[in-house]
Scaffold this motif. Structure first.
Motif, PDB file in Angstrom:
ATOM      1  N   LYS A  47       5.770  -3.039  11.636  1.00  0.00           N
ATOM      2  CA  LYS A  47       6.331  -3.010  10.285  1.00  0.00           C
ATOM      3  C   LYS A  47       7.692  -3.709  10.240  1.00  0.00           C
ATOM      4  O   LYS A  47       8.029  -4.382   9.258  1.00  0.00           O
ATOM      5  CB  LYS A  47       6.410  -1.567   9.788  1.00  0.00           C
ATOM      6  CG  LYS A  47       5.010  -0.992   9.521  1.00  0.00           C
ATOM      7  CD  LYS A  47       5.027   0.502   9.313  1.00  0.00           C
ATOM      8  CE  LYS A  47       5.041   0.858   7.847  1.00  0.00           C
ATOM      9  NZ  LYS A  47       4.863   2.325   7.660  1.00  0.00           N
ATOM     10  N   THR A  95       1.914   5.150   4.711  1.00  0.00           N
ATOM     11  CA  THR A  95       0.710   4.513   4.145  1.00  0.00           C
ATOM     12  C   THR A  95       0.197   3.340   4.983  1.00  0.00           C
ATOM     13  O   THR A  95      -0.572   2.510   4.490  1.00  0.00           O
ATOM     14  CB  THR A  95       0.991   3.992   2.713  1.00  0.00           C
ATOM     15  OG1 THR A  95       2.060   3.035   2.780  1.00  0.00           O
ATOM     16  CG2 THR A  95       1.394   5.114   1.782  1.00  0.00           C
ATOM     17  N   THR A  96       0.591   3.290   6.251  1.00  0.00           N
ATOM     18  CA  THR A  96       0.210   2.161   7.104  1.00  0.00           C
ATOM     19  C   THR A  96      -1.293   1.872   7.090  1.00  0.00           C
ATOM     20  O   THR A  96      -1.701   0.709   7.074  1.00  0.00           O
ATOM     21  CB  THR A  96       0.672   2.433   8.552  1.00  0.00           C
ATOM     22  OG1 THR A  96       2.065   2.740   8.537  1.00  0.00           O
ATOM     23  CG2 THR A  96       0.424   1.233   9.441  1.00  0.00           C
ATOM     24  N   ALA A 146      -3.463   2.060   4.830  1.00  0.00           N
ATOM     25  CA  ALA A 146      -3.911   1.296   3.655  1.00  0.00           C
ATOM     26  C   ALA A 146      -3.777  -0.197   3.957  1.00  0.00           C
ATOM     27  O   ALA A 146      -4.688  -0.995   3.712  1.00  0.00           O
ATOM     28  CB  ALA A 146      -3.088   1.676   2.426  1.00  0.00           C
ATOM     29  N   ASP A 147      -2.632  -0.586   4.510  1.00  0.00           N
ATOM     30  CA  ASP A 147      -2.415  -1.987   4.877  1.00  0.00           C
ATOM     31  C   ASP A 147      -3.356  -2.420   5.999  1.00  0.00           C
ATOM     32  O   ASP A 147      -3.834  -3.561   6.011  1.00  0.00           O
ATOM     33  CB  ASP A 147      -0.962  -2.214   5.297  1.00  0.00           C
ATOM     34  CG  ASP A 147      -0.029  -2.287   4.097  1.00  0.00           C
ATOM     35  OD1 ASP A 147       0.196  -1.237   3.465  1.00  0.00           O
ATOM     36  OD2 ASP A 147       0.452  -3.405   3.787  1.00  0.00           O
ATOM     37  N   ALA A 195      -1.113   8.891  -1.569  1.00  0.00           N
ATOM     38  CA  ALA A 195      -0.164   7.839  -1.173  1.00  0.00           C
ATOM     39  C   ALA A 195      -0.898   6.596  -0.682  1.00  0.00           C
ATOM     40  O   ALA A 195      -0.490   5.463  -0.953  1.00  0.00           O
ATOM     41  CB  ALA A 195       0.773   8.357  -0.078  1.00  0.00           C
ATOM     42  N   LYS A 196      -1.992   6.805   0.046  1.00  0.00           N
ATOM     43  CA  LYS A 196      -2.746   5.648   0.575  1.00  0.00           C
ATOM     44  C   LYS A 196      -3.476   4.928  -0.563  1.00  0.00           C
ATOM     45  O   LYS A 196      -3.518   3.693  -0.608  1.00  0.00           O
ATOM     46  CB  LYS A 196      -3.745   6.093   1.640  1.00  0.00           C
ATOM     47  CG  LYS A 196      -3.156   6.377   3.025  1.00  0.00           C
ATOM     48  CD  LYS A 196      -2.280   7.608   3.082  1.00  0.00           C
ATOM     49  CE  LYS A 196      -2.033   8.111   4.482  1.00  0.00           C
ATOM     50  NZ  LYS A 196      -1.044   9.224   4.495  1.00  0.00           N
ATOM     51  N   ASN A 244      -2.609   4.933  -3.668  1.00  0.00           N
ATOM     52  CA  ASN A 244      -1.593   4.275  -4.495  1.00  0.00           C
ATOM     53  C   ASN A 244      -1.105   2.977  -3.852  1.00  0.00           C
ATOM     54  O   ASN A 244      -0.885   1.975  -4.543  1.00  0.00           O
ATOM     55  CB  ASN A 244      -0.426   5.237  -4.745  1.00  0.00           C
ATOM     56  CG  ASN A 244      -0.839   6.402  -5.639  1.00  0.00           C
ATOM     57  OD1 ASN A 244      -1.859   6.322  -6.328  1.00  0.00           O
ATOM     58  ND2 ASN A 244      -0.071   7.473  -5.614  1.00  0.00           N
ATOM     59  N   GLN A 245      -0.953   2.982  -2.539  1.00  0.00           N
ATOM     60  CA  GLN A 245      -0.554   1.748  -1.846  1.00  0.00           C
ATOM     61  C   GLN A 245      -1.623   0.664  -2.016  1.00  0.00           C
ATOM     62  O   GLN A 245      -1.299  -0.516  -2.220  1.00  0.00           O
ATOM     63  CB  GLN A 245      -0.305   2.042  -0.358  1.00  0.00           C
ATOM     64  CG  GLN A 245      -0.066   0.809   0.518  1.00  0.00           C
ATOM     65  CD  GLN A 245       1.250   0.107   0.237  1.00  0.00           C
ATOM     66  OE1 GLN A 245       2.004   0.485  -0.671  1.00  0.00           O
ATOM     67  NE2 GLN A 245       1.536  -0.934   0.997  1.00  0.00           N
ATOM     68  N   ARG A 296      -1.294  -0.913  -5.325  1.00  0.00           N
ATOM     69  CA  ARG A 296      -0.199  -1.897  -5.320  1.00  0.00           C
ATOM     70  C   ARG A 296      -0.620  -3.200  -4.641  1.00  0.00           C
ATOM     71  O   ARG A 296      -0.314  -4.297  -5.117  1.00  0.00           O
ATOM     72  CB  ARG A 296       1.019  -1.341  -4.563  1.00  0.00           C
ATOM     73  CG  ARG A 296       1.745  -0.269  -5.306  1.00  0.00           C
ATOM     74  CD  ARG A 296       2.952   0.225  -4.477  1.00  0.00           C
ATOM     75  NE  ARG A 296       3.181   1.609  -4.838  1.00  0.00           N
ATOM     76  CZ  ARG A 296       2.929   2.668  -4.066  1.00  0.00           C
ATOM     77  NH1 ARG A 296       2.507   2.503  -2.826  1.00  0.00           N
ATOM     78  NH2 ARG A 296       3.129   3.877  -4.516  1.00  0.00           N
ATOM     79  N   ILE A 297      -1.338  -3.080  -3.525  1.00  0.00           N
ATOM     80  CA  ILE A 297      -1.774  -4.292  -2.812  1.00  0.00           C
ATOM     81  C   ILE A 297      -2.712  -5.105  -3.699  1.00  0.00           C
ATOM     82  O   ILE A 297      -2.598  -6.331  -3.801  1.00  0.00           O
ATOM     83  CB  ILE A 297      -2.458  -3.919  -1.475  1.00  0.00           C
ATOM     84  CG1 ILE A 297      -1.439  -3.311  -0.502  1.00  0.00           C
ATOM     85  CG2 ILE A 297      -3.126  -5.152  -0.847  1.00  0.00           C
ATOM     86  CD1 ILE A 297      -2.039  -2.771   0.798  1.00  0.00           C
TER      87      ILE A 297
END
Ligand code: PGA
Ligand code: ZN
Length: 425
Positions: free
Chosen positions: A118, A371-372, A374-375, A397-398, A400-401, A404-405
């Motif tokens: 990160k 939320t790692t 999710a990425d 949280a995941k 929601n991330q 956003r992505i």
């Protein structure tokens, strides 16, 4: 290059201590990662180090792991290039020196590994999914949303641990979340109306006092229909019975239901469920040590459902290769803390894809606001994520991330949809 590494003890979603790590680079870039924790863990997972001091956190403290982060790991990695993730992870593995990362603790190792990635992404001013997956990382995963919790995750009688919905027919990820949320709230009304409690379990799904998997499946199917969706078309069902938890002395002991099933009876039961319900995926349908059972079920139903190995593979490439060679399972669950470093995780996903297995990025039942994953789901393009229900911030949280992505990718974003779960026959 890495300038500073700082570990600390924080709380996870169950209120237990866990490790958080900050990695700061020479240019000031910061990467922060928090480590999750499982309840129904596989026997061969990398080892999470707990202090065992009954006077603190009931023995669950992680101060020794944090000390390792601040001590030997910081010492070994200061000055090392953060972009060289493979080298960083090799150093982490070498400093620990054990096959299961049990000396320093996989929780210490994973925190440093993820925080380093990160920080490197931040230094390149790239979102993590793009840093990991490059410009081709555009595929949003189908979420498997766990709306009824049982097994080790809830205080009820359900033998199966997870009843999930997968909105395969959504147009995009945000719509998948909407569909899931709508079904979640319909289900709440239905459970309440039928006199069941609507308290939620560890992963944010309801934990009603139902007895059998079929009762739970009935509620899920009716909730999908009542919300206006077509089961199997718009929304498929995914299960994680987590059978390693109730395989005893060679039989599957459905204690909540009050039935014992032999390996063959258990296989016939699952095959029958697949026939009668729109079930697209079953994780750990067989116990981790019941390899013969895994082979039989894969032969019988491997062309009709995704059979996901969680405990049996533990995100370990060598174990996955045994599955590929032995023709069992057709999919693997990916949990970063089962193996302990990012490099090993990416190798396992890649190996799965090349073998024709699907891969499902996954949370643990003990999570944090991190939320790692999710990425990682978008970065690896694996097309599926399981990260709990449509309630509790550690789960949402995941999602929601990922919303956003998807927004950031704009018109170049893709949604994996039904093809993500398609199995090779
Ligand atoms: P765990 O459960 O995080 O408690 O191991 C999740 C799963 O079995 O997939
Ligand atoms: Zn599982």
């Amino acid at each position: 290059n890495i300038r500073q590494i700082t570990g600390r003890q924080i709380l996870d979603s169950r209120g237990n201590p866990t490790v958080e790590v900050d990695v700061v680079l020479d240019d000031g870039s910061l990467g922060r990662a928090a480590v999750p924790s499982g309840a129904s863990t596989g026997a061969n997972e990398a080892v999470e180090l707990r202090d065992g001091d009954p006077a603190r956190y009931h023995g669950k403290g992680v101060r020794r792991a944090v000390d390792a982060v601040n001590g030997s790991l910081a010492e070994a990695l200061t000055g090392v290039e953060a972009e060289d993730q493979a080298r960083v992870d090799t150093i982490l593995i070498d400093v620990d020196g054990t096959p299961n990362k049990g000396r320093i603790g996989a929780n210490a190792v994973l925190g440093v590994s993820l925080a380093t990635a990160k920080a490197a992404a931040a230094a390149h001013r790239l979102p993590l999914y793009r840093y990991i997956g490059g410009p081709g990382a555009r595929l949003l995963p189908v979420p498997m949303m766990n709306i009824i919790n049982g097994g080790a995750h809830a205080d009820n009688l359900l033998d199966f641990q997870e009843f999930m919905i997968a909105p395969i027919g959504a147009e995009d990820f945000a719509e998948a979340v909407r569909m899931g949320s709508e079904v979640f709230h319909t289900l709440k009304k239905m459970l309440h109306g039928a006199g069941h409690n609507t308290n939620v379990g560890d992963e944010g799904g309801f934990a009603p006092n139902l007895r059998t998997a079929e009762e739970a499946l009935g509620f899920v199917v009716r909730a999908v229909e009542q919300t206006g969706y077509v089961p199997g078309e718009d929304i498929s069902i995914a299960l994680d019975p987590a059978t390693s938890e109730f395989f005893r002395d060679g039989v599957y002991d459905y204690a909540g239901e009050g039935v014992k099933r032999s390996v063959q009876e258990h296989i016939d039961y699952l095959a029958d469920l697949i026939t009668r319900y729109p079930i697209a995926s079953i994780e750990d349908p067989m116990a981790e040590f019941d390899i013969d059972g895994w082979k039989l079920l894969t032969q019988l139903a491997g062309d009709r459902a995704q059979l996901v190995g969680d405990d049996v593979f533990c995100t370990d490439v060598a174990r996955l290769n045994e599955g590929v060679r032995g023709h069992y399972a057709n999919s693997i669950l990916i949990k970063v803390n089962q193996i302990g470093t990012l490099t090993e995780t990416l190798t396992t996903v890649d190996t799965a894809h090349r073998a024709g297995y699907t891969a499902v990025m996954s949370h643990r039942s003990g999570e944090t606001e991190d939320t790692t994953i999710a990425d990682l789901a978008v970065g690896t393009g694996c097309g599926q994520i399981k990260t709990g229900s449509l309630s509790r911030s550690d789960r949402t949280a995941k999602y929601n991330q990922l919303i956003r992505i998807e927004e950031e990718l704009g018109s170049s974003a893709g949604y994996a949809g039904r093809r993500a779960l398609a199995v090779r026959s």
